[in-house]
Each structure stands twice: as C-alpha cells, then as structure tokens.
Write a protein that holds these residues in place. Structure first.
Motif, PDB file in Angstrom:
ATOM      1  N   LEU A  15     -21.210  -5.082  21.798  1.00 20.19           N
ATOM      2  CA  LEU A  15     -19.753  -5.232  21.906  1.00 20.19           C
ATOM      3  C   LEU A  15     -19.334  -6.705  21.893  1.00 20.19           C
ATOM      4  O   LEU A  15     -18.307  -7.051  21.320  1.00 20.19           O
ATOM      5  N   TRP A  16     -20.131  -7.569  22.527  1.00 22.58           N
ATOM      6  CA  TRP A  16     -19.816  -9.003  22.461  1.00 22.58           C
ATOM      7  C   TRP A  16     -19.898  -9.490  21.022  1.00 22.58           C
ATOM      8  O   TRP A  16     -19.096 -10.303  20.588  1.00 22.58           O
ATOM      9  N   LYS A  17     -20.858  -8.986  20.292  1.00 19.84           N
ATOM     10  CA  LYS A  17     -21.030  -9.387  18.887  1.00 19.84           C
ATOM     11  C   LYS A  17     -19.878  -8.866  18.027  1.00 19.84           C
ATOM     12  O   LYS A  17     -19.303  -9.609  17.233  1.00 19.84           O
ATOM     13  N   ILE A  44     -20.835   3.986  27.251  1.00 22.42           N
ATOM     14  CA  ILE A  44     -19.680   3.091  27.091  1.00 22.42           C
ATOM     15  C   ILE A  44     -18.618   3.406  28.140  1.00 22.42           C
ATOM     16  O   ILE A  44     -18.010   2.491  28.716  1.00 22.42           O
ATOM     17  N   ARG A  45     -18.404   4.687  28.434  1.00 20.53           N
ATOM     18  CA  ARG A  45     -17.444   5.042  29.488  1.00 20.53           C
ATOM     19  C   ARG A  45     -17.926   4.533  30.854  1.00 20.53           C
ATOM     20  O   ARG A  45     -17.118   4.105  31.685  1.00 20.53           O
ATOM     21  N   ASN A  46     -19.252   4.549  31.084  1.00 19.34           N
ATOM     22  CA  ASN A  46     -19.795   3.985  32.328  1.00 19.34           C
ATOM     23  C   ASN A  46     -19.514   2.486  32.401  1.00 19.34           C
ATOM     24  O   ASN A  46     -19.191   1.962  33.476  1.00 19.34           O
ATOM     25  N   TYR A  52     -16.551  -3.542  32.723  1.00 19.19           N
ATOM     26  CA  TYR A  52     -17.043  -4.418  31.665  1.00 19.19           C
ATOM     27  C   TYR A  52     -16.301  -4.219  30.348  1.00 19.19           C
ATOM     28  O   TYR A  52     -16.283  -5.114  29.513  1.00 19.19           O
ATOM     29  N   VAL A  53     -15.743  -3.043  30.158  1.00 23.63           N
ATOM     30  CA  VAL A  53     -15.191  -2.667  28.858  1.00 23.63           C
ATOM     31  C   VAL A  53     -13.795  -2.074  29.034  1.00 23.63           C
ATOM     32  O   VAL A  53     -13.534  -1.340  29.987  1.00 23.63           O
ATOM     33  N   GLY A  54     -12.924  -2.414  28.094  1.00 23.45           N
ATOM     34  CA  GLY A  54     -11.610  -1.801  28.015  1.00 23.45           C
ATOM     35  C   GLY A  54     -11.500  -1.082  26.690  1.00 23.45           C
ATOM     36  O   GLY A  54     -12.422  -1.139  25.866  1.00 23.45           O
ATOM     37  N   TYR A  55     -10.388  -0.408  26.464  1.00 23.88           N
ATOM     38  CA  TYR A  55     -10.226   0.285  25.187  1.00 23.88           C
ATOM     39  C   TYR A  55      -8.770   0.381  24.784  1.00 23.88           C
ATOM     40  O   TYR A  55      -7.871   0.270  25.605  1.00 23.88           O
ATOM     41  N   THR A  56      -8.583   0.574  23.496  1.00 30.28           N
ATOM     42  CA  THR A  56      -7.291   0.901  22.926  1.00 30.28           C
ATOM     43  C   THR A  56      -7.415   2.308  22.363  1.00 30.28           C
ATOM     44  O   THR A  56      -8.358   2.592  21.619  1.00 30.28           O
ATOM     45  N   GLN A  63     -11.066   2.607  20.721  1.00 23.83           N
ATOM     46  CA  GLN A  63     -11.724   1.393  20.242  1.00 23.83           C
ATOM     47  C   GLN A  63     -11.989   0.531  21.476  1.00 23.83           C
ATOM     48  O   GLN A  63     -11.069   0.183  22.209  1.00 23.83           O
ATOM     49  N   TYR A  64     -13.265   0.224  21.692  1.00 22.50           N
ATOM     50  CA  TYR A  64     -13.687  -0.477  22.901  1.00 22.50           C
ATOM     51  C   TYR A  64     -13.823  -1.976  22.656  1.00 22.50           C
ATOM     52  O   TYR A  64     -14.097  -2.408  21.546  1.00 22.50           O
ATOM     53  N   TYR A  65     -13.639  -2.741  23.721  1.00 22.06           N
ATOM     54  CA  TYR A  65     -13.790  -4.194  23.658  1.00 22.06           C
ATOM     55  C   TYR A  65     -14.269  -4.686  25.017  1.00 22.06           C
ATOM     56  O   TYR A  65     -13.982  -4.080  26.051  1.00 22.06           O
ATOM     57  N   PRO A  66     -15.037  -5.780  25.027  1.00 23.31           N
ATOM     58  CA  PRO A  66     -15.524  -6.314  26.299  1.00 23.31           C
ATOM     59  C   PRO A  66     -14.408  -6.979  27.094  1.00 23.31           C
ATOM     60  O   PRO A  66     -13.571  -7.667  26.530  1.00 23.31           O
ATOM     61  N   ILE A  67     -14.416  -6.734  28.392  1.00 23.51           N
ATOM     62  CA  ILE A  67     -13.486  -7.398  29.307  1.00 23.51           C
ATOM     63  C   ILE A  67     -14.178  -8.607  29.929  1.00 23.51           C
ATOM     64  O   ILE A  67     -13.581  -9.654  30.131  1.00 23.51           O
ATOM     65  N   ILE A  68     -15.467  -8.448  30.223  1.00 21.07           N
ATOM     66  CA  ILE A  68     -16.269  -9.523  30.806  1.00 21.07           C
ATOM     67  C   ILE A  68     -16.809 -10.390  29.669  1.00 21.07           C
ATOM     68  O   ILE A  68     -17.367  -9.877  28.701  1.00 21.07           O
TER      69      ILE A  68
END
Length: 119
Positions: A15-17, A44-46, A52-56, A63-68
C-alpha cells in the motif's frame, strides 16, 4: 500504534508503494503465497481497524490507502527492535552488524562523518 503481523506488514509495504489500491491491485502485487481474495480483504480490514489504512468507498468497492506513513512506522519498528533486542543501545546495534560483517569499515566511517557533521 499496534504491532503488525508479518502478512499485515507485507500488505502495508504494498500500500505504501501503490499509495491507493483496491484489493485486486494489492493481490496482483503479492508474488509468493498469494492469499485468497477474501483472506486479503480481511487482512486489509484488520489494518483499517488498527488505524493503518483508510478507504474511499465506490459503491460496494473500497479503495484503500495508508494512513500511517512508512517513515513513522519504520521509526517505531526500529525503536522497538533496538529496545527489545539490543538493550536500547545503538552501539550494540552497530556492533552486531559489524560482527556479522554486514557493515564495512568505509560505511562505519561514513556514519561517524554524519555524526560529526551534526555536532
């Protein structure tokens, strides 16, 4: 910041990549031991539950994206490793890598130069 499992950490690196990704995009990046789609979705839900992860949401798809930030995680990970495995001593860390021949004399000189530059 909760500790991640090895698989969760692997997913975070993806996800960072990618910066933003659907589950199928993450699945496509996994080269070995590909989990089932539903298993990956649960991982990913965990990560989302751990903060660590948010989504739209796009309908039923997310669609997931890193928060951290990767840098923040790296600092935390390294601090924990140094505390637990090296008695909170950076000298012990460097000594370990020197003994294991994972760091050269030239690299040590570069580190010393960096330290001296800051003072």
């Amino acid at each position: 910041m909760q500790k991640l499992t090895n698989k969760e950490e692997e997913i975070m690196h993806i996800l960072w990549k990618l910066e933003k990704a659907f589950v199928k995009d993450v699945l496509a990046e996994i080269e070995t031991d590909k989990p089932h789609y539903n298993t990956l979705s649960t991982i990913i839900r965990n990560l989302e539950d751990k903060g660590y992860v948010g989504y739209t949401a796009y309908g039923k798809t997310h669609q997931y994206y890193p928060i951290i930030k990767k840098e923040d995680y790296k600092k935390r990970f390294m601090s924990n490793a140094i505390e637990h495995y090296f008695n909170n001593s950076y000298k012990n860390v460097v000594s370990f890598f020197a003994k294991e021949e994972k760091i050269s004399v030239e690299e040590l000189k570069e580190i010393i130069a960096l330290i001296e530059k800051k003072h």
